[in-house]
Enzyme design. Structure first.
Site, PDB file in Angstrom:
ATOM      1  N   GLY A  61       0.819  -1.216   0.000  1.00 16.22           N
ATOM      2  CA  GLY A  61       0.000   0.000   0.000  1.00 16.22           C
ATOM      3  C   GLY A  61       0.846   1.257   0.000  1.00 16.22           C
ATOM      4  N   ASP A  62       1.957   1.235   0.738  1.00 16.89           N
ATOM      5  CA  ASP A  62       2.869   2.384   0.765  1.00 16.89           C
ATOM      6  C   ASP A  62       3.501   2.587  -0.608  1.00 16.89           C
ATOM      7  OD1 ASP A  62       2.317   2.241   3.528  1.00 16.89           O
ATOM      8  OD2 ASP A  62       4.018   0.885   3.809  1.00 16.89           O
TER       9      ASP A  62
END
Length: 302
Positions: free
Chosen positions: A250-251
């Site tokens: 997600g990052d």
């Protein structure tokens, strides 16, 4: 310039264990030690894409020194604030059991250290990008995201927020440039279960109505949805590949979106870069390289 803030960075100890059993001695089959925390992960992928950025945050003790050293090894420019007491946390992440983690607590962050962070952030200039990502230590006020954005609201900075529930909801009135909940976090906000990309759209629209300019929703194997600043909906299914390591995916999506936006200022390009970066990291032992991201980018159609 892009700045990331990781309030509680970590050493991520990523392990595989064959036939893990409670109450018995288990031995690792493989292990990695990486500088971690959501903001640092964003900085790492930006660096891999050749995008200059500075990682801010708090470090303490021998683990803090190791976080700093390993970030330097990756070529990340950091400007961490040293905490005198305690140690930065170690997070244990078990690759065999997707999502199974034991996360450390981290040091107590005194008011003086928070004030020092504010001084650094006040140096940001118009059109700089500020990424606020991840959890906040118990010793810090849970309003810290909102406090930072409120103080910088007149500077013309593009603010990106990747936080859960109240951390996210409290900043919407300041019109952050990008927020990135996943479908589970989005569902938790509104008390619903969101399984498909179609399910996500009306609730992402609600966050946009509350103030967010762009709402990027990650959905793991279901792909992603973007409601952009022109109120257009973009959807992508997940690229084909084998999940190797979900840590930081997600990052990576946040980093890819930022890199894409800074490159062309086109939402479709930024969205494709985000999905490509997130998936490439999920398919890799470590956070994705530029070549891995580009290969997936070329295979996607919005």
């Amino acid at each position: 310039m892009i700045y990331t803030v990781t309030f509680n960075p970590s050493l991520d100890y990523i392990i595989t264990v064959d036939d893990f059993q409670l109450g018995k001695t288990n031995r690792t089959l493989s292990e990695q030690m990486l500088p971690g925390g959501k903001g640092l992960n964003v900085s790492t992928v930006l660096q891999n894409l050749g995008v200059e950025n500075t990682a801010l945050g708090f470090v303490a003790g021998f683990t803090g020194e190791e976080i700093r050293r390993r970030a330097d090894e990756l070529g990340i420019h950091s400007d961490f604030i040293q905490i005198q007491d305690g140690i930065s946390r170690i997070n244990i992440k078990m690759k065999d059991f997707d999502g199974t983690e034991i996360n450390g607590k981290g040091p107590v962050i005194q008011k003086e250290a928070v004030d020092e962070l504010f001084k650094k952030l006040e140096q940001l200039k118009e059109k700089d990008v500020l990424v606020l990502a991840g959890s906040v230590p118990e010793s810090m006020p849970d309003s810290i995201y909102r406090d930072i954005i409120a103080r910088l609201s007149e500077k013309g900075i593009l603010v990106v927020v990747d936080g859960t529930k109240d951390l996210l909801m409290n900043v919407l009135e300041y019109r952050p440039f990008l927020i990135k909940p996943n479908n589970h976090e989005l569902g938790e906000i509104f008390g619903v279960e969101l399984k498909t990309r179609e399910d996500v759209v009306p609730y992402a629209e609600k966050l946009q109505e509350m103030g967010a300019i762009n709402v990027l929703v990650s959905m793991a194997g279901e792909g992603a949805v973007l409601l952009d600043g022109n109120h257009q909906v973009h959807t992508l299914s997940a690229p084909e590949g084998t999940l190797v390591n979900a840590v930081g995916a997600g990052d990576s999506m946040v980093a890819g979106f930022i890199a894409g936006w800074m490159e062309k200022h086109e939402y479709s390009h930024a969205f494709k870069m985000g999905v490509s970066a997130g998936s490439a990291s999920a398919f890799s032992e470590v956070l994705a390289t530029k070549e891995e991201i580009q290969r997936l980018y070329d295979s996607l159609n919005v």
